[in-house]
Design a protein around this motif. Structure first.
Motif, mmCIF file in Angstrom:
data_model
loop_
_atom_site.group_PDB
_atom_site.id
_atom_site.type_symbol
_atom_site.label_atom_id
_atom_site.label_comp_id
_atom_site.label_asym_id
_atom_site.label_seq_id
_atom_site.Cartn_x
_atom_site.Cartn_y
_atom_site.Cartn_z
ATOM 1 N N ASN A 1 2.240 6.148 10.482
ATOM 2 C CA ASN A 1 3.655 5.815 10.667
ATOM 3 C C ASN A 1 4.142 6.133 12.083
ATOM 4 O OD1 ASN A 1 6.188 4.848 10.029
ATOM 5 N ND2 ASN A 1 6.896 6.757 9.099
ATOM 6 N N SER B 1 0.830 -1.208 0.000
ATOM 7 C CA SER B 1 0.000 0.000 0.000
ATOM 8 C C SER B 1 0.867 1.262 0.000
ATOM 9 C CB SER B 1 -0.925 -0.003 1.217
ATOM 10 O OG SER B 1 -0.174 0.111 2.395
ATOM 11 N N TYR B 2 0.260 2.371 -0.402
ATOM 12 C CA TYR B 2 0.980 3.646 -0.469
ATOM 13 C C TYR B 2 1.595 4.041 0.878
ATOM 14 C CZ TYR B 2 1.726 8.668 -1.031
ATOM 15 O OH TYR B 2 2.276 9.919 -1.038
ATOM 16 N N PRO B 3 0.825 4.019 1.985
ATOM 17 C CA PRO B 3 1.448 4.421 3.256
ATOM 18 C C PRO B 3 2.595 3.511 3.694
ATOM 19 C CG PRO B 3 -0.803 3.678 3.621
ATOM 20 C CD PRO B 3 -0.617 3.781 2.157
ATOM 21 N N THR B 4 2.561 2.249 3.270
ATOM 22 C CA THR B 4 3.659 1.333 3.630
ATOM 23 C C THR B 4 4.956 1.804 2.970
ATOM 24 O OG1 THR B 4 2.112 -0.504 3.828
ATOM 25 C CG2 THR B 4 4.417 -1.084 3.583
ATOM 26 N N PHE C 1 -3.080 -3.884 6.128
ATOM 27 C CA PHE C 1 -2.829 -2.522 5.618
ATOM 28 C C PHE C 1 -1.457 -2.345 4.977
ATOM 29 C CE2 PHE C 1 -5.826 -2.251 9.194
ATOM 30 C CZ PHE C 1 -6.945 -2.092 8.401
ATOM 31 N N GLU C 2 -0.649 -3.383 5.059
ATOM 32 C CA GLU C 2 0.601 -3.331 4.318
ATOM 33 C C GLU C 2 0.307 -3.442 2.823
ATOM 34 O OE1 GLU C 2 4.101 -5.973 5.007
ATOM 35 O OE2 GLU C 2 4.269 -4.648 6.749
ATOM 36 N N ARG C 3 -0.842 -4.046 2.515
ATOM 37 C CA ARG C 3 -1.203 -4.241 1.106
ATOM 38 C C ARG C 3 -2.384 -3.377 0.670
ATOM 39 N NH1 ARG C 3 1.773 -7.946 -1.190
ATOM 40 N NH2 ARG C 3 2.846 -9.406 0.168
ATOM 41 N N ILE C 4 -3.258 -3.047 1.595
ATOM 42 C CA ILE C 4 -4.438 -2.263 1.197
ATOM 43 C C ILE C 4 -4.581 -1.041 2.110
ATOM 44 C CG2 ILE C 4 -6.053 -3.711 2.544
ATOM 45 C CD1 ILE C 4 -8.114 -3.210 0.297
ATOM 46 N N ALA C 5 -4.799 0.105 1.482
ATOM 47 C CA ALA C 5 -5.004 1.354 2.237
ATOM 48 C C ALA C 5 -5.643 2.357 1.285
ATOM 49 C CB ALA C 5 -3.676 1.868 2.781
ATOM 50 N N ASP D 1 15.110 9.055 8.090
ATOM 51 C CA ASP D 1 15.551 9.148 9.490
ATOM 52 C C ASP D 1 16.928 8.518 9.667
ATOM 53 O OD1 ASP D 1 13.562 10.536 10.659
ATOM 54 O OD2 ASP D 1 12.522 8.802 11.527
ATOM 55 N N ASP E 1 10.259 7.192 4.846
ATOM 56 C CA ASP E 1 10.467 8.086 5.997
ATOM 57 C C ASP E 1 11.459 7.493 7.002
ATOM 58 O OD1 ASP E 1 8.851 10.009 4.954
ATOM 59 O OD2 ASP E 1 7.064 9.415 6.062
ATOM 60 N N ASP E 2 11.370 6.170 7.191
ATOM 61 C CA ASP E 2 12.318 5.512 8.097
ATOM 62 C C ASP E 2 13.742 5.584 7.539
ATOM 63 O OD1 ASP E 2 10.201 4.943 9.681
ATOM 64 O OD2 ASP E 2 10.044 2.831 9.141
ATOM 65 N N ASP F 1 -6.063 7.716 3.940
ATOM 66 C CA ASP F 1 -5.479 6.497 4.498
ATOM 67 C C ASP F 1 -6.061 6.196 5.881
ATOM 68 O OD1 ASP F 1 -3.771 5.831 2.385
ATOM 69 O OD2 ASP F 1 -2.250 7.247 3.064
ATOM 70 N N VAL G 1 0.105 1.975 10.433
ATOM 71 C CA VAL G 1 0.471 2.130 9.023
ATOM 72 C C VAL G 1 0.082 3.508 8.485
ATOM 73 C CG1 VAL G 1 0.060 1.262 6.674
ATOM 74 C CG2 VAL G 1 0.400 -0.351 8.544
ATOM 75 N N ARG H 1 5.579 4.856 1.860
ATOM 76 C CA ARG H 1 5.932 6.154 2.461
ATOM 77 C C ARG H 1 6.626 5.939 3.817
ATOM 78 N NH1 ARG H 1 1.125 8.578 4.965
ATOM 79 N NH2 ARG H 1 1.844 7.057 6.472
ATOM 80 N N ASN H 2 6.135 4.961 4.591
ATOM 81 C CA ASN H 2 6.744 4.692 5.899
ATOM 82 C C ASN H 2 8.175 4.175 5.746
ATOM 83 O OD1 ASN H 2 4.276 5.402 6.872
ATOM 84 N ND2 ASN H 2 3.648 3.357 7.479
#
Lengths: 98, 198
Positions: free
Chosen positions: B166, A79-82, B13-17, A92, A88-89, B91, B163, A84-85
């Motif tokens: 973050n 997913s997109y936030p994964t 949520f690692e795969r869907i968001a 850092d 971001d990590d 998200d 997720v 991005r995370n």
């Protein structure tokens, strides 16, 4: 023979820390494979070389996808936030290394 | 493969968001609202469910919306304050509503006759009499099964926050507790105000 073949297949990783005291390693010697010229001295490892193989691959993929997190997410199957995370990590970590 | 599948059950949520999770979650919410309407089980708060005096369909819809939007708003505001990442509202909204999908099974269980009977039992009677009520024991067992799906939702809501915003460590723990327990209290007052004061 088989053992030798296996040794050739092993991918050797660049050691980043001293195995004795865990201090960060620096480059002391480099040589030219073509003419055997050697260069000695103390050189700092480039910042990106201090990242793990996985992190370096992420940076390469990120550049190849023109910095598009959406494309990265699609190609990595996450997913997109994964993505991005992870980025971001990594930012850092790079800030800490610098 | 199996390990990946199991991890997907713990953290999807690692795969869907984002929008995809939002659309699936909203579809699930419509199903969940319909099931609640037919079973007569209301959302009193984020973590409290049972019968209530307002049988209007819109009351069930309002309850579901409140139970989704309040924790999502708390997560988003907390994420803006505590996270170093640029978090997206879609998200947070998407993952929180998707995290509530296991509650569909809980609402499905509430349709079963023993759960319907359990809702009509006066719990103030002596324990011995209570145990002799028809369907009481089965109802309690079904409630325990339903509890598993509530816990599953809580696990997914934790992953949703982790997720989408973050967050890690104590920041994640604090914001999760504020979102869930603070959200539980806020949902109570908001549902009471919207469904039972008009």
């Amino acid at each position: 023979m088989k053992m030798k073949q296996m040794n050739n297949e092993i991918k050797r990783r660049l050691p980043l820390q001293c195995p004795a005291c865990d201090a960060p390693l620096r480059v002391g010697r480099m040589f030219c494979e073509q003419c055997d010229t050697e260069v000695c001295g103390t050189f700092e490892l480039p910042v990106l070389a201090k990242l793990t193989d996985k992190e370096q691959q992420f940076v390469i993929d990120f550049i190849k996808s023109s910095g598009s997190l959406k494309d990265m997410a699609k190609s990595m199957g996450v997913s997109y936030p994964t993505v991005r995370n992870i980025l971001d990590d990594l930012i850092d970590k790079l800030n800490k290394i610098e | 493969m199996n390990r990946q599948y199991f991890y997907g059950l713990i953290n999807p949520f690692e795969r869907i968001a984002g929008l995809e999770a939002l659309l699936w979650g909203l579809a699930g919410m419509v199903v969940s609202t319909a099931l609640s309407y037919y079973s007569g089980w209301h959302y009193h708060r984020l973590l409290h469910f049972g019968p209530a005096p307002n049988p209007a369909w819109w009351c069930y819809a309002v309850e579901h919306l409140v139970v989704w939007l309040i924790p999502a708003a708390l997560f988003y505001l907390g994420g803006l304050l505590l996270s170093r990442s640029r978090i997206r509202m879609v998200d947070v909204l998407g993952t929180v509503v998707f995290a509530q999908l296991p509650l569909i099974v809980m609402n499905l269980l509430n349709l079963l006759p023993p759960m319907q009977k359990l809702a009509q039992i006066d719990v103030n009677m002596p324990p011995a009499t209570l145990l002799q009520q028809p369907g009481f024991v089965v109802g309690v067992w079904l409630s325990l099964v339903a509890l598993v799906f509530l816990i599953w939702t809580l696990v997914w809501m934790f992953q949703a926050l982790k997720v989408s915003c973050n967050l890690k460590g104590y920041r994640l723990g604090i914001l999760y507790c504020v979102g869930i327990f603070g959200g539980d209290v806020l949902c109570r007052y908001l549902i009471k105000g919207l469904c039972y004061s008009m």
